[in-house]
Design a protein around this motif. Sequence first.
Motif, PDB file in Angstrom:
ATOM      1  N   SER A 251       0.825  -1.321  -0.431  1.00 53.40           N
ATOM      2  CA  SER A 251       0.167  -0.222  -0.195  1.00 53.40           C
ATOM      3  C   SER A 251       1.148   0.975  -0.172  1.00 53.40           C
ATOM      4  CB  SER A 251      -1.029   0.076   1.305  1.00 53.40           C
ATOM      5  OG  SER A 251      -0.008  -0.305   2.461  1.00 53.40           O
ATOM      6  N   ILE A 252       2.690   0.919   0.999  1.00 52.81           N
ATOM      7  CA  ILE A 252       2.741   2.168   0.478  1.00 52.81           C
ATOM      8  C   ILE A 252       3.682   2.758  -0.476  1.00 52.81           C
ATOM      9  CG2 ILE A 252       4.809   3.482   1.616  1.00 52.81           C
ATOM     10  CD1 ILE A 252       3.647   1.970   4.471  1.00 52.81           C
ATOM     11  N   GLU A 253       3.873   3.697  -1.511  1.00 48.76           N
ATOM     12  CA  GLU A 253       4.302   3.756  -2.487  1.00 48.76           C
ATOM     13  C   GLU A 253       6.273   3.918  -2.329  1.00 48.76           C
ATOM     14  OE1 GLU A 253       4.955   7.168  -5.675  1.00 48.76           O
ATOM     15  OE2 GLU A 253       3.552   7.799  -3.422  1.00 48.76           O
ATOM     16  N   PHE A 254       7.296   3.185  -2.773  1.00 50.59           N
ATOM     17  CA  PHE A 254       8.116   3.127  -2.703  1.00 50.59           C
ATOM     18  C   PHE A 254       8.742   2.787  -4.061  1.00 50.59           C
ATOM     19  CE2 PHE A 254      12.411   1.789  -1.797  1.00 50.59           C
ATOM     20  CZ  PHE A 254      12.468   2.729  -0.373  1.00 50.59           C
ATOM     21  N   PRO A 255       9.541   3.808  -4.726  1.00 53.03           N
ATOM     22  CA  PRO A 255      10.083   4.056  -5.648  1.00 53.03           C
ATOM     23  C   PRO A 255      11.197   2.833  -6.577  1.00 53.03           C
ATOM     24  CG  PRO A 255      11.051   5.103  -4.760  1.00 53.03           C
ATOM     25  CD  PRO A 255      10.294   4.426  -3.849  1.00 53.03           C
ATOM     26  N   ALA A 256      11.077   1.842  -7.347  1.00 49.40           N
ATOM     27  CA  ALA A 256      12.698   1.012  -7.863  1.00 49.40           C
ATOM     28  C   ALA A 256      13.443   1.779  -7.109  1.00 49.40           C
ATOM     29  CB  ALA A 256      12.122   0.468  -9.207  1.00 49.40           C
ATOM     30  N   THR A 257      14.380   0.808  -7.520  1.00 46.74           N
ATOM     31  CA  THR A 257      15.715   1.536  -6.885  1.00 46.74           C
ATOM     32  C   THR A 257      16.990   0.751  -8.373  1.00 46.74           C
ATOM     33  OG1 THR A 257      16.445   0.132  -5.112  1.00 46.74           O
ATOM     34  CG2 THR A 257      15.658   2.076  -4.595  1.00 46.74           C
ATOM     35  N   GLN A 258      18.103   1.513  -8.441  1.00 45.45           N
ATOM     36  CA  GLN A 258      19.114   0.303  -9.150  1.00 45.45           C
ATOM     37  C   GLN A 258      20.479   1.009  -8.664  1.00 45.45           C
ATOM     38  OE1 GLN A 258      17.715   3.470 -12.669  1.00 45.45           O
ATOM     39  NE2 GLN A 258      18.668   0.975 -13.586  1.00 45.45           N
ATOM     40  N   GLU A 259      21.240  -0.020  -8.724  1.00 46.82           N
ATOM     41  CA  GLU A 259      22.758  -0.171  -8.197  1.00 46.82           C
ATOM     42  C   GLU A 259      23.456   1.383  -8.501  1.00 46.82           C
ATOM     43  OE1 GLU A 259      23.003  -3.134  -6.368  1.00 46.82           O
ATOM     44  OE2 GLU A 259      24.722  -2.712  -7.027  1.00 46.82           O
ATOM     45  N   LEU A 260      24.201   1.950  -7.207  1.00 47.68           N
ATOM     46  CA  LEU A 260      25.289   2.728  -7.260  1.00 47.68           C
ATOM     47  C   LEU A 260      26.009   2.513  -8.085  1.00 47.68           C
ATOM     48  CD1 LEU A 260      25.627   3.274  -3.707  1.00 47.68           C
ATOM     49  CD2 LEU A 260      24.797   5.111  -5.106  1.00 47.68           C
ATOM     50  N   LYS A 261      27.088   3.299  -8.283  1.00 46.77           N
ATOM     51  CA  LYS A 261      28.020   3.417  -9.527  1.00 46.77           C
ATOM     52  C   LYS A 261      28.965   3.000  -8.422  1.00 46.77           C
ATOM     53  CE  LYS A 261      26.328   6.643 -13.664  1.00 46.77           C
ATOM     54  NZ  LYS A 261      27.709   8.609 -14.105  1.00 46.77           N
ATOM     55  N   THR A 262      30.111   3.085  -9.042  1.00 44.24           N
ATOM     56  CA  THR A 262      31.205   2.621  -8.293  1.00 44.24           C
ATOM     57  C   THR A 262      32.714   3.862  -9.013  1.00 44.24           C
ATOM     58  OG1 THR A 262      32.302   0.969  -9.592  1.00 44.24           O
ATOM     59  CG2 THR A 262      31.643   0.235  -6.960  1.00 44.24           C
ATOM     60  N   HIS A 263      32.694   4.284  -8.239  1.00 43.29           N
ATOM     61  CA  HIS A 263      33.954   5.731  -8.617  1.00 43.29           C
ATOM     62  C   HIS A 263      35.506   5.276  -8.259  1.00 43.29           C
ATOM     63  CE1 HIS A 263      30.001   7.730  -8.476  1.00 43.29           C
ATOM     64  NE2 HIS A 263      30.498   8.347  -9.671  1.00 43.29           N
ATOM     65  N   ASN A 264      35.831   3.823  -7.824  1.00 48.69           N
ATOM     66  CA  ASN A 264      36.728   3.223  -6.684  1.00 48.69           C
ATOM     67  C   ASN A 264      37.871   3.503  -8.696  1.00 48.69           C
ATOM     68  OD1 ASN A 264      34.814   2.265  -5.704  1.00 48.69           O
ATOM     69  ND2 ASN A 264      37.071   0.835  -5.004  1.00 48.69           N
ATOM     70  N   HIS A 265      37.672   3.212  -9.395  1.00 45.20           N
ATOM     71  CA  HIS A 265      38.518   3.498 -10.855  1.00 45.20           C
ATOM     72  C   HIS A 265      39.011   5.016 -11.036  1.00 45.20           C
ATOM     73  CE1 HIS A 265      34.902   3.984 -12.674  1.00 45.20           C
ATOM     74  NE2 HIS A 265      35.352   4.887 -13.602  1.00 45.20           N
ATOM     75  N   LEU A 266      37.994   6.203 -10.101  1.00 42.43           N
ATOM     76  CA  LEU A 266      38.265   7.367 -11.092  1.00 42.43           C
ATOM     77  C   LEU A 266      39.855   8.058  -9.706  1.00 42.43           C
ATOM     78  CD1 LEU A 266      35.408   9.270 -11.737  1.00 42.43           C
ATOM     79  CD2 LEU A 266      36.925   8.035 -13.375  1.00 42.43           C
ATOM     80  N   ILE A 267      40.033   7.445  -8.781  1.00 40.33           N
ATOM     81  CA  ILE A 267      40.791   7.754  -7.770  1.00 40.33           C
ATOM     82  C   ILE A 267      42.252   8.138  -8.956  1.00 40.33           C
ATOM     83  CG2 ILE A 267      42.040   6.922  -5.921  1.00 40.33           C
ATOM     84  CD1 ILE A 267      39.798   5.444  -4.992  1.00 40.33           C
ATOM     85  N   GLY A 268      42.782   8.918  -8.135  1.00 39.37           N
ATOM     86  CA  GLY A 268      44.404   9.714  -8.818  1.00 39.37           C
ATOM     87  C   GLY A 268      43.942  11.166  -9.707  1.00 39.37           C
ATOM     88  N   ASP A 269      42.606  10.555  -9.843  1.00 42.23           N
ATOM     89  CA  ASP A 269      42.679  11.069 -11.707  1.00 42.23           C
ATOM     90  C   ASP A 269      41.122  13.027 -11.103  1.00 42.23           C
ATOM     91  OD1 ASP A 269      41.222  13.284 -13.915  1.00 42.23           O
ATOM     92  OD2 ASP A 269      40.947  10.484 -14.761  1.00 42.23           O
ATOM     93  N   LYS A 270      41.626  14.137 -10.447  1.00 44.66           N
ATOM     94  CA  LYS A 270      41.222  14.461 -10.051  1.00 44.66           C
ATOM     95  C   LYS A 270      40.177  14.995 -10.704  1.00 44.66           C
ATOM     96  CE  LYS A 270      41.779  18.776  -7.074  1.00 44.66           C
ATOM     97  NZ  LYS A 270      40.490  19.437  -7.147  1.00 44.66           N
ATOM     98  N   ALA A 271      40.625  15.496 -11.948  1.00 43.24           N
ATOM     99  CA  ALA A 271      39.491  15.847 -12.987  1.00 43.24           C
ATOM    100  C   ALA A 271      37.920  15.130 -13.214  1.00 43.24           C
ATOM    101  CB  ALA A 271      40.146  16.122 -14.455  1.00 43.24           C
ATOM    102  N   ALA A 272      38.422  13.855 -13.438  1.00 41.60           N
ATOM    103  CA  ALA A 272      37.727  13.387 -13.769  1.00 41.60           C
ATOM    104  C   ALA A 272      36.514  12.818 -12.031  1.00 41.60           C
ATOM    105  CB  ALA A 272      38.063  11.272 -13.885  1.00 41.60           C
ATOM    106  N   LEU A 273      37.206  12.849 -11.478  1.00 40.88           N
ATOM    107  CA  LEU A 273      36.452  13.068  -9.600  1.00 40.88           C
ATOM    108  C   LEU A 273      35.504  14.226  -9.948  1.00 40.88           C
ATOM    109  CD1 LEU A 273      39.457  11.420  -7.296  1.00 40.88           C
ATOM    110  CD2 LEU A 273      36.749  10.254  -8.012  1.00 40.88           C
TER     111      LEU A 273
END
Length: 331
Positions: free
Chosen positions: A10-32
């Motif tokens: 009876s209670i509205e709850f949205p479907a959710t998707q997986e979070l992205k992971t950003h591990n591969h961007l560590i060290g790349d300040k512009a991409a972060l």
Amino acid sequence: MATQLKETPSIEFPATQELKTHNHLIGDKAALDAAWEQDGYWFFRDVLDKDAVGRLRQNWIDELETQKVIDPVGSASTEKSVCYNGGSLEHYPFRMDPIAAKRPWPAFVTEKPINDFFTRLFQDDPFWVPVVEYRATPPQQDRSKSRIDGIHQDGPYSPGIPFRICWIPLAEIDSETGGLMLAEGMASGRESYHPKTENGSNGSIRLEDIPADRWRRTTYQAGDVLLMNLWTPHTGVTNHSDRFRLSMDHRVMAVGDKCPIVGTVEDISENHVTVRDASGLHTLSIDPDTYVRNTMGQKLNGPAITEFHKAGSEVIIAYDGDRASVVRPPH
Ligand SMILES: O=C(O)CCC(=O)C(=O)O
Ligand SMILES: [Fe+2]
């Protein structure tokens, strides 16, 4: 992959998707930086030293044992779960003041592997804003209530402090246990989605004001960390498991960012505040738009300012020139 949280139909709850992971961007300040604007968060999987997280978590376990709401865990690993034993929650300290009083965060953030991670991430030393919530959320008793705690952005509650929300799960938090759910890609406009109430406070964001396909979450594990943009709408999801949901949320920035003043009030009126920190005394003006607030995030106006903030109390002040934009307590 869309995952639907188990829900009372009876209670509205949205479907959710997986979070992205950003591990591969560590060290790349512009991409972060680009991901920060575009996605509105960084999620790093398995980057925090688990022994350090375990030592931090022990404060939660000790308190839950003191409250007699979990059975003594002895030397068992609590990374997966700590089961609620059904003990009374009548006097349960829902805001975890006993843990807050012990102030476990400085020991955690100065552990070498933790400090090293954030230093590498920022390519600068981290500055930890002493705004910390310690959460040990028991299973929700009333299952007919919504699982959405309250959709909000932290930005409108602390305007002018460019910190990053740093949400740290201390044990596994799966879809039943709830945890944090955020709306991806909503931060770049730095727009508040909060309806303003008459006294200038922020009302909760309505579910229908967030596009339904933006919601993200994951099964969080000890060792993960979620950093969130101040303008990213998010909410806690209530706990429908038989375990406690353990997390800490903190606020962090790089030392080179425009850090707020953290100190004690020397003198305060409706029009000014004088604060003492390690570098000395600072006086800033307060005007009707200064977000002077209490521990609940409510804006204080007129005499309410000096009823709440007194000489000697701890404050965090963001400022622009000699004008305070936010005056807030740490908790
Ligand atoms: O953990 C939660 O329930 C909510 C956390 C939150 O709102 C935050 O970290 O800003
Ligand atoms: Fe928040």
